[in-house]
Design an enzyme around this catalytic site. Structure first.
Site, short mmCIF file in Angstrom:
data_model
loop_
_atom_site.label_atom_id
_atom_site.label_comp_id
_atom_site.label_asym_id
_atom_site.label_seq_id
_atom_site.Cartn_x
_atom_site.Cartn_y
_atom_site.Cartn_z
N ASP A 64 0.86 -1.19 0.00
CA ASP A 64 0.00 0.00 0.00
C ASP A 64 0.89 1.24 0.00
O ASP A 64 2.11 1.13 0.18
CB ASP A 64 -0.97 -0.01 1.18
CG ASP A 64 -0.32 0.08 2.54
OD1 ASP A 64 0.88 -0.27 2.66
OD2 ASP A 64 -0.99 0.50 3.50
N TYR A 66 3.06 4.70 0.68
CA TYR A 66 3.76 5.29 1.83
C TYR A 66 2.77 6.16 2.60
O TYR A 66 1.93 6.84 2.02
CB TYR A 66 4.92 6.15 1.36
CG TYR A 66 6.05 5.39 0.70
CD1 TYR A 66 6.72 4.35 1.34
CD2 TYR A 66 6.49 5.74 -0.59
CE1 TYR A 66 7.78 3.68 0.74
CE2 TYR A 66 7.55 5.08 -1.20
CZ TYR A 66 8.18 4.06 -0.53
OH TYR A 66 9.23 3.39 -1.13
N PHE A 77 6.70 2.05 -4.24
CA PHE A 77 8.12 2.24 -3.91
C PHE A 77 8.67 3.62 -4.29
O PHE A 77 9.77 3.99 -3.89
CB PHE A 77 9.01 1.15 -4.54
CG PHE A 77 8.75 -0.22 -4.00
CD1 PHE A 77 9.11 -0.56 -2.70
CD2 PHE A 77 8.12 -1.19 -4.77
CE1 PHE A 77 8.85 -1.82 -2.18
CE2 PHE A 77 7.86 -2.46 -4.27
CZ PHE A 77 8.23 -2.77 -2.98
N HIS A 186 10.93 -9.51 0.40
CA HIS A 186 10.68 -8.06 0.27
C HIS A 186 11.98 -7.28 0.48
O HIS A 186 12.83 -7.70 1.28
CB HIS A 186 9.63 -7.64 1.30
CG HIS A 186 9.05 -6.29 1.03
ND1 HIS A 186 9.65 -5.13 1.45
CD2 HIS A 186 7.92 -5.92 0.37
CE1 HIS A 186 8.90 -4.10 1.07
NE2 HIS A 186 7.86 -4.56 0.40
#
Length: 224
Positions: A64, A66, A77, A186
């Site tokens: 989701d 920032y 990202f 991740h």
């Protein structure tokens, strides 16, 4: 809420007519009217607008947006110019440097990737300020699943890069042999050392694209 106006409309148009989307739309409208929500409403669908459906070459799935002020702008990202590069993106840049020799830039603005066909898609497209995952389960997952399924049905070769468990849970939808799936932990500082570093996703993606006659991605983000 922003709108989708390019060729994503065709594969996603059915979603806008479903009951879950009506509920989602009302919830989001109420949230923006009563709380601080990221990204700005006009940027909710930026990933779709910057990377048209038939131009997708690579998909990178995030969780989701920032949730701190000034960071999110609709691409997973990515952060706006002038914003400190978040830790996960620091690690992505380090792997990109180790993989392809790209220099590490002074910004985290990834629109160059998006404009080349890298769909930078979060599975949830909005979030409350300072509350990670706060819009999980309100309907976004169903909407972004529809986008992933539509891409899976295309026969032009696409690389799906799945970092971490939430992204890898989408693998069940990806059954088209024309595509490539790359999985790794991740890139967050909590898990990057468990196999994200050294996974070489960028060179592998480009090798696959070139093998299939598709122009590879120029992954170098330039300094601003």
């Amino acid at each position: 809420m922003g709108a989708i106006s390019n060729d994503w409309l065709e594969p996603l148009s059915a979603e806008f007519k479903k009951p879950y989307y009506a509920r989602l739309y009302k919830t989001i409208k109420d949230e923006y009217n009563s709380r601080q929500i990221f990204p700005e409403a006009k940027d909710i669908f930026s990933a779709f607008e910057l990377t048209p459906f038939h131009k997708v070459k690579v998909v990178i799935l995030g969780q989701d947006p920032y949730h701190n002020i000034g960071q999110a702008h609709g691409l997973c990202f990515s952060v706006k110019p002038g914003v400190e590069i978040p830790p996960s993106l620091v690690n992505i840049y380090q792997e990109l440097h180790d993989d392809l020799g790209c220099y590490i830039p002074n910004n985290g603005y990834l629109t160059k990737w998006a404009e080349q066909g890298v769909l930078l898609l979060n599975t949830v497209l909005t979030v409350r300020a300072h509350a990670a995952n706060s819009h999980r389960g309100i309907g976004w997952e169903e909407f972004t699943d529809a986008a992933i399924k539509a891409l899976n049905e295309l026969d032009n070769p696409i690389v799906f890069i799945l970092w971490g468990k939430p992204a890898q849970n989408k693998k069940v939808m990806l059954n088209n042999p024309h595509h490539m799936i790359l999985e790794a932990p991740h890139p967050s500082p909590l898990s990057a050392y468990r196999g994200f570093f050294g996974s070489r996703p960028f060179s592998k993606a480009n090798e696959f694209l070139k093998k299939n006659g598709v122009t590879p991605i120029d992954w170098q983000i330039e300094n601003i």
